[in-house]
Design an enzyme around this catalytic site. Structure first.
Site, PDB file in Angstrom:
ATOM      1  N   LYS A  21      90.314  17.978   5.631  1.00  0.00           N
ATOM      2  CA  LYS A  21      90.497  18.628   6.944  1.00  0.00           C
ATOM      3  C   LYS A  21      89.321  19.560   7.264  1.00  0.00           C
ATOM      4  O   LYS A  21      88.773  19.531   8.359  1.00  0.00           O
ATOM      5  CB  LYS A  21      91.824  19.404   6.896  1.00  0.00           C
ATOM      6  CG  LYS A  21      92.146  20.227   8.101  1.00  0.00           C
ATOM      7  CD  LYS A  21      93.617  20.574   8.142  1.00  0.00           C
ATOM      8  CE  LYS A  21      93.988  21.821   7.355  1.00  0.00           C
ATOM      9  NZ  LYS A  21      93.543  23.073   7.986  1.00  0.00           N
ATOM     10  N   SER A  22      88.933  20.389   6.303  1.00  0.00           N
ATOM     11  CA  SER A  22      87.832  21.343   6.542  1.00  0.00           C
ATOM     12  C   SER A  22      86.528  20.618   6.840  1.00  0.00           C
ATOM     13  O   SER A  22      85.776  21.005   7.733  1.00  0.00           O
ATOM     14  CB  SER A  22      87.603  22.207   5.303  1.00  0.00           C
ATOM     15  OG  SER A  22      88.616  23.139   5.159  1.00  0.00           O
ATOM     16  N   ARG A  26      84.300  20.404  10.426  1.00  0.00           N
ATOM     17  CA  ARG A  26      82.881  20.797  10.453  1.00  0.00           C
ATOM     18  C   ARG A  26      82.024  19.624  10.926  1.00  0.00           C
ATOM     19  O   ARG A  26      81.077  19.806  11.688  1.00  0.00           O
ATOM     20  CB  ARG A  26      82.450  21.279   9.071  1.00  0.00           C
ATOM     21  CG  ARG A  26      82.949  22.698   8.818  1.00  0.00           C
ATOM     22  CD  ARG A  26      82.851  23.054   7.362  1.00  0.00           C
ATOM     23  NE  ARG A  26      83.156  24.442   7.111  1.00  0.00           N
ATOM     24  CZ  ARG A  26      84.387  24.976   7.063  1.00  0.00           C
ATOM     25  NH1 ARG A  26      85.444  24.205   7.287  1.00  0.00           N
ATOM     26  NH2 ARG A  26      84.564  26.255   6.818  1.00  0.00           N
ATOM     27  N   ARG A 121      98.015  34.913  14.766  1.00  0.00           N
ATOM     28  CA  ARG A 121      97.096  35.227  13.645  1.00  0.00           C
ATOM     29  C   ARG A 121      95.956  36.108  14.142  1.00  0.00           C
ATOM     30  O   ARG A 121      95.370  35.843  15.188  1.00  0.00           O
ATOM     31  CB  ARG A 121      96.530  33.925  13.053  1.00  0.00           C
ATOM     32  CG  ARG A 121      97.613  33.062  12.440  1.00  0.00           C
ATOM     33  CD  ARG A 121      97.078  31.729  11.981  1.00  0.00           C
ATOM     34  NE  ARG A 121      96.176  31.871  10.848  1.00  0.00           N
ATOM     35  CZ  ARG A 121      95.566  30.831  10.260  1.00  0.00           C
ATOM     36  NH1 ARG A 121      95.779  29.603  10.722  1.00  0.00           N
ATOM     37  NH2 ARG A 121      94.782  31.018   9.241  1.00  0.00           N
ATOM     38  N   ASP A 313      94.603  27.681  -0.409  1.00  0.00           N
ATOM     39  CA  ASP A 313      95.541  26.770   0.259  1.00  0.00           C
ATOM     40  C   ASP A 313      96.488  26.086  -0.727  1.00  0.00           C
ATOM     41  O   ASP A 313      97.466  25.452  -0.322  1.00  0.00           O
ATOM     42  CB  ASP A 313      94.769  25.702   1.054  1.00  0.00           C
ATOM     43  CG  ASP A 313      94.085  26.304   2.285  1.00  0.00           C
ATOM     44  OD1 ASP A 313      94.448  27.430   2.677  1.00  0.00           O
ATOM     45  OD2 ASP A 313      93.195  25.645   2.842  1.00  0.00           O
TER      46      ASP A 313
HETATM   47  C1  S3P Z   1      89.290  26.992   5.849  1.00  0.00           C
HETATM   48  C2  S3P Z   1      89.193  28.179   5.186  1.00  0.00           C
HETATM   49  C3  S3P Z   1      90.339  28.888   4.629  1.00  0.00           C
HETATM   50  C4  S3P Z   1      91.547  27.976   4.475  1.00  0.00           C
HETATM   51  C5  S3P Z   1      91.774  27.132   5.698  1.00  0.00           C
HETATM   52  C6  S3P Z   1      90.566  26.277   5.999  1.00  0.00           C
HETATM   53  C7  S3P Z   1      88.071  26.401   6.414  1.00  0.00           C
HETATM   54  O1  S3P Z   1      90.685  29.962   5.494  1.00  0.00           O
HETATM   55  O2  S3P Z   1      92.699  28.723   4.179  1.00  0.00           O
HETATM   56  O3  S3P Z   1      92.907  26.285   5.509  1.00  0.00           O
HETATM   57  O4  S3P Z   1      88.082  25.218   6.811  1.00  0.00           O
HETATM   58  O5  S3P Z   1      87.045  27.103   6.466  1.00  0.00           O
HETATM   59  P1  S3P Z   1      89.935  31.395   5.391  1.00  0.00           P
HETATM   60  O6  S3P Z   1      88.508  31.141   5.462  1.00  0.00           O
HETATM   61  O7  S3P Z   1      90.408  32.187   6.557  1.00  0.00           O
HETATM   62  O8  S3P Z   1      90.383  31.974   4.083  1.00  0.00           O
END
Ligand code: S3P
Length: 430
Positions: A21-22, A26, A121, A313
């Site tokens: 997902k991350s 990106r 949030r 996570d």
């Molecule tokens: C993420 C960073 C994390 C993670 C989130 C995805 C990202 O959050 O908990 O699910 O894609 O950069 P934080 O950077 O706020 O800790």
């Protein structure tokens, strides 16, 4: 949707994970910034990456699908377009925080909106540095989305020491910095996931144990032509399920193995889990491999607060492993969990309480008194519309004696659209 999960006798099979997902999110944003074509293979079809993709489209990227790949014609940093309507980030904190950096940097005015969870949030962590860089941000109660972002003064460079180890905050400031004539520097004390600096090939140096990452207009944005590996955070559910379930053997293929993401592997290893990693390789700029997990006798562990960002996570599912481990386990220094899709410390406590676990909730974590023989009859789990709580509750349900129920089970689709099918496929029922 309420999902009923009957206990399993055994878990066997092979899992093809959802794409990370991350990295997917990106890839979409960086393809917009690249002045040319990117070809992204294995882009995630989960809800969060879909939200990001449609925002990127509204900002001017042209996207089509060809032979299972996304072909993205970026606008480059100079060509980003004014969106015709609000940018809807859905449930995604990553989308909202990274796109805020792009808007502040480019000077494009836009409104970022999100669902109820995202609007609850805090965004002050990104508002402060972006305002120091010259952006003007209107936020509900000065802290929450919807965010209206514009910039009427020149972009200023920033030297920013991260007050919290957050990859979203780090990425937000670096993305804004990519639009500035002078270099913006982000100083990181505890490592958080490094996908942004890897995939953009940003300048990084280590000075007295701190990482300094910098970005400016003179940095080339490389095209994002690569295959996205499977999501380690999705693999985490099967790693724990396999470790705690009698007679389990699960092969998880093509798992992203970025060391800033996979502390859970070391944690489970130290707890005694039978985990084997095979076929280690590089997928794009990211390491990947296949993992086999087998049922194991787990022992308790105390997590070093310094590695919390590298398993942030995975903590909901780690709590499930701790419940079946011999002895007392401790998670501390994890107050950041209270600012996720829901207050996850509260949600994890509710999950543990639903099965009658012996544990204590702390402001910054949990103390869990585990027992390999721990059993419960059945439970009704609230997931608080949080994908990771829904999936952790499902894995826990497999250890019940009777059918359990999970509320808002559709939330799994935020990161793992085929989670329920995969669970059914692995399960050898009692
Ligand atoms: C993420 C960073 C994390 C993670 C989130 C995805 C990202 O959050 O908990 O699910 O894609 O950069 P934080 O950077 O706020 O800790």
């Amino acid at each position: 949707m309420i999902k009923k999960v009957v206990p399993a006798n055994s878990l066997k099979g092979e899992i093809i994970l959802p794409p990370d997902k991350s990295i997917s999110q990106r890839a979409a944003i960086f393809s917009l910034l690249h002045d040319g074509i990117s070809e992204v293979g294995n882009y995630s079809s989960a809800q969060d990456p879909r939200s990001t993709l449609s925002c990127v489209q509204q900002l001017g990227a042209e996207i089509r699908e060809e032979s299972g790949k996304l072909i993205i014609q970026g606008t480059g940093r100079q060509g980003i377009q004014q969106p015709a309507s609000d940018l809807d980030c859905g449930n995604s904190g990553t989308a909202m925080r990274l796109l805020s950096g792009v808007l502040a940097g480019s000077g494009i005015s836009a409104k970022l909106v999100g669902d109820e969870s995202l609007c609850g949030r805090t965004m002050t962590r990104i508002i402060n540095p972006l305002e120091q860089m010259g952006a003007h941000i209107l936020a509900r109660n000065l802290a929450y989305a919807p965010l209206f972002i514009n910039r009427n003064e020149p972009l200023k460079p920033l030297k920013f020491e991260l007050p919290i180890p957050s990859a979203q905050l780090k990425s937000c400031v670096l993305l804004a910095g990519l639009f500035g004539e002078e270099r913006t520097q982000v100083i990181e004390i505890l490592p958080s996931r490094d996908h942004t600096e890897r995939l953009l090939n940003l300048d990084q140096k280590l000075v007295q144990g701190r990482k300094i990452i910098s970005a400016s207009l003179s940095d080339e944005i490389p095209n994002q032509s690569y295959l996205i590996p499977g999501d380690f955070s999705a693999a985490a559910f099967w790693l724990v399920a396999g470790a705690i379930q009698n007679d389990a053997e699960i092969l998880i293929e093509n798992v992203g193995l970025n060391p800033t993401r996979n502390a859970l592997l070391d944690i489970l290893g130290e707890m005694g889990a039978g985990i084997i990693i095979e076929n280690e390789r590089i997928e794009g700029a990211e390491p990947a491999g296949d993992i086999i997990v087998k049922d194991s006798d787990l022992k308790a562990i105390e997590i070093d607060p310094k590695i919390i960002p590298n398993c942030i996570d995975e903590l909901p599912i780690l709590a499930v492993a701790m419940l079946f481990a011999e002895g007392t386990s401790i998670i501390s220094g994890a107050e950041e969990l209270r600012h996720k899709e829901t207050d996850r410390i509260m949600a994890m406590s509710k999950m543990l309480k639903a099965v009658g676990a012996n544990f204590e909730e702390k402001e910054d974590g949990l103390i869990i008194h585990g027992d390999p023989e721990f059993r419960f009859k059945s439970a009704e789990f609230e997931s608080f519309h949080d994908h990771r709580i829904a999936m952790a509750s499902a894995v826990l349900s497999l250890k019940g004696q009777k059918e359990s129920k999970i509320k808002d089970a559709e939330s799994a689709g935020v990161s793992y659209p085929t989670f329920w099918e995969d669970l059914d496929m692995l399960k050898v029922e009692s």
